[in-house]
Scaffold this motif. Sequence first.
Motif, PDB file in Angstrom:
ATOM      1  N   SER A   1      38.101  37.016  37.136  1.00 28.93           N
ATOM      2  CA  SER A   1      37.810  38.443  37.220  1.00 28.93           C
ATOM      3  C   SER A   1      39.073  39.221  37.545  1.00 28.93           C
ATOM      4  O   SER A   1      39.893  38.773  38.347  1.00 28.93           O
ATOM      5  CB  SER A   1      36.767  38.719  38.307  1.00 28.93           C
TER       6      SER A   1
ATOM      7  N   GLN B   1      40.053  43.029  39.054  1.00 27.06           N
ATOM      8  CA  GLN B   1      39.479  44.192  39.708  1.00 27.06           C
ATOM      9  C   GLN B   1      40.579  45.150  40.124  1.00 27.06           C
ATOM     10  O   GLN B   1      41.597  44.736  40.676  1.00 27.06           O
ATOM     11  CB  GLN B   1      38.657  43.787  40.937  1.00 27.06           C
TER      12      GLN B   1
ATOM     13  N   ALA C   1      43.584  43.112  41.765  1.00 29.45           N
ATOM     14  CA  ALA C   1      43.216  41.774  42.228  1.00 29.45           C
ATOM     15  C   ALA C   1      42.826  40.873  41.068  1.00 29.45           C
ATOM     16  O   ALA C   1      42.236  41.320  40.079  1.00 29.45           O
ATOM     17  CB  ALA C   1      42.060  41.852  43.222  1.00 29.45           C
TER      18      ALA C   1
ATOM     19  N   LEU D   1      40.707  37.278  40.662  1.00 32.19           N
ATOM     20  CA  LEU D   1      39.816  36.357  41.357  1.00 32.19           C
ATOM     21  C   LEU D   1      39.410  35.246  40.399  1.00 32.19           C
ATOM     22  O   LEU D   1      39.095  35.501  39.233  1.00 32.19           O
ATOM     23  CB  LEU D   1      38.560  37.079  41.861  1.00 32.19           C
TER      24      LEU D   1
ATOM     25  N   ASP E   1      36.765  32.041  40.114  1.00 32.02           N
ATOM     26  CA  ASP E   1      35.594  31.334  40.641  1.00 32.02           C
ATOM     27  C   ASP E   1      35.349  30.117  39.757  1.00 32.02           C
ATOM     28  O   ASP E   1      35.006  30.255  38.584  1.00 32.02           O
ATOM     29  CB  ASP E   1      34.376  32.265  40.627  1.00 32.02           C
TER      30      ASP E   1
ATOM     31  N   PRO F   1      36.568  29.792  45.991  1.00 29.78           N
ATOM     32  CA  PRO F   1      37.123  30.853  45.135  1.00 29.78           C
ATOM     33  C   PRO F   1      38.560  31.182  45.531  1.00 29.78           C
ATOM     34  O   PRO F   1      38.953  31.039  46.682  1.00 29.78           O
ATOM     35  CB  PRO F   1      36.197  32.045  45.396  1.00 29.78           C
ATOM     36  N   TYR F   2      39.330  31.645  44.542  1.00 34.13           N
ATOM     37  CA  TYR F   2      40.717  32.065  44.782  1.00 34.13           C
ATOM     38  C   TYR F   2      40.811  33.567  44.567  1.00 34.13           C
ATOM     39  O   TYR F   2      40.193  34.117  43.644  1.00 34.13           O
ATOM     40  CB  TYR F   2      41.669  31.364  43.823  1.00 34.13           C
ATOM     41  N   GLN F   3      41.600  34.238  45.405  1.00 36.97           N
ATOM     42  CA  GLN F   3      41.821  35.668  45.242  1.00 36.97           C
ATOM     43  C   GLN F   3      43.261  36.015  45.536  1.00 36.97           C
ATOM     44  O   GLN F   3      43.819  35.594  46.542  1.00 36.97           O
ATOM     45  CB  GLN F   3      40.904  36.466  46.171  1.00 36.97           C
TER      46      GLN F   3
END
Length: 333
Positions: A72, A74, A127, A129, A131, A138-140
């Motif tokens: 993702s 964001q 950001a 992300l 999953d 999860p990584y962010q």
Amino acid sequence: MTLANKLAWDDTVLPFQLDRADVRGRVARLDGVLDSVLEQHDYPPVIEALIAEITLLTALIGQTIDLRWKLSLQVRGNGAARILATDYYGPTKEGEPARIRAYASFDKERLDENAPGFEQIGKGYFAILIDQGDGMKPYQGITPIAGGSLAACAQTYFAQSEQLPTRFELTFGRSTEKDGDESWRAGGMMLQHMPKASPFAKSEDGGDEQGLLTASDLLSDDEEDNWNRANILLDTVEALEMIGPSVAPTELLVRLFHEESPRVFDAQPVTFGCTCSEERVRNSLSIYSAKDLEHMTTEKGEITADCQFCGKHYVLDPATVGKDAVAGGGDDN
């Protein structure tokens, strides 16, 4: 030939490698995907352009990751363009397309449709992300909004969080066909120094005026020469070469990088796809008690939910959702 190139390369991401420069990359062209993303909403043109840019970035970045489930992007800011969000779902089986969806949230009263979209994000963050599914952490990674474009934010993210020199060259906009039909079209290229060549920053004193790392902070002299050469060659690309359809991506790579020994790999098709379902809506409501659900119930005695990505509308009986749900809940739509 022109039509054949358009049909063959629309909605694809082509991986490649420049062996002499120790650089890998991706070429993406999006056509139907963008139209499918944008037709779910009624965004003003300035927001559509931001969605086109972040969707193209998502296609390029998503294809570089060995993804089990979802990546993702964001963007959140304090300006009129408050939220931009995309999801990229990797193929579940060989030969299947990757799926992308996207949406935006904006303040219509504050939005200036004549001003650049990026300026209307304001202060905030960009950001990425990842999953990888159930049982996986999860990584962010986050970087501040800076640099004048979403592409620049993505470049800073890779320098800061991954310590990988990365360059994006993007073009996007509305295209008019000979028959008068108008549609969104986008093309872009991503260059990235091979991970083994730049695992650490060159010095602790590197960074720009905001303390953000750049490519020169991450590479040795020889590596920086190779990286700069590849970027100078990419600087010569023209917008029409990026979006086609007269130049196939394979031909474009030869035009730009023939002295860098380009190699191409299998192209990845991309399509629009949303994962929303009635079951997911029910699961999201399962933490609420019957008393909590009373505040979500309409005058008609229903609980409603809309998917922000595809606009699908769900209507549920309050008695069949939440902690105190009775038997007889609906099936997936």
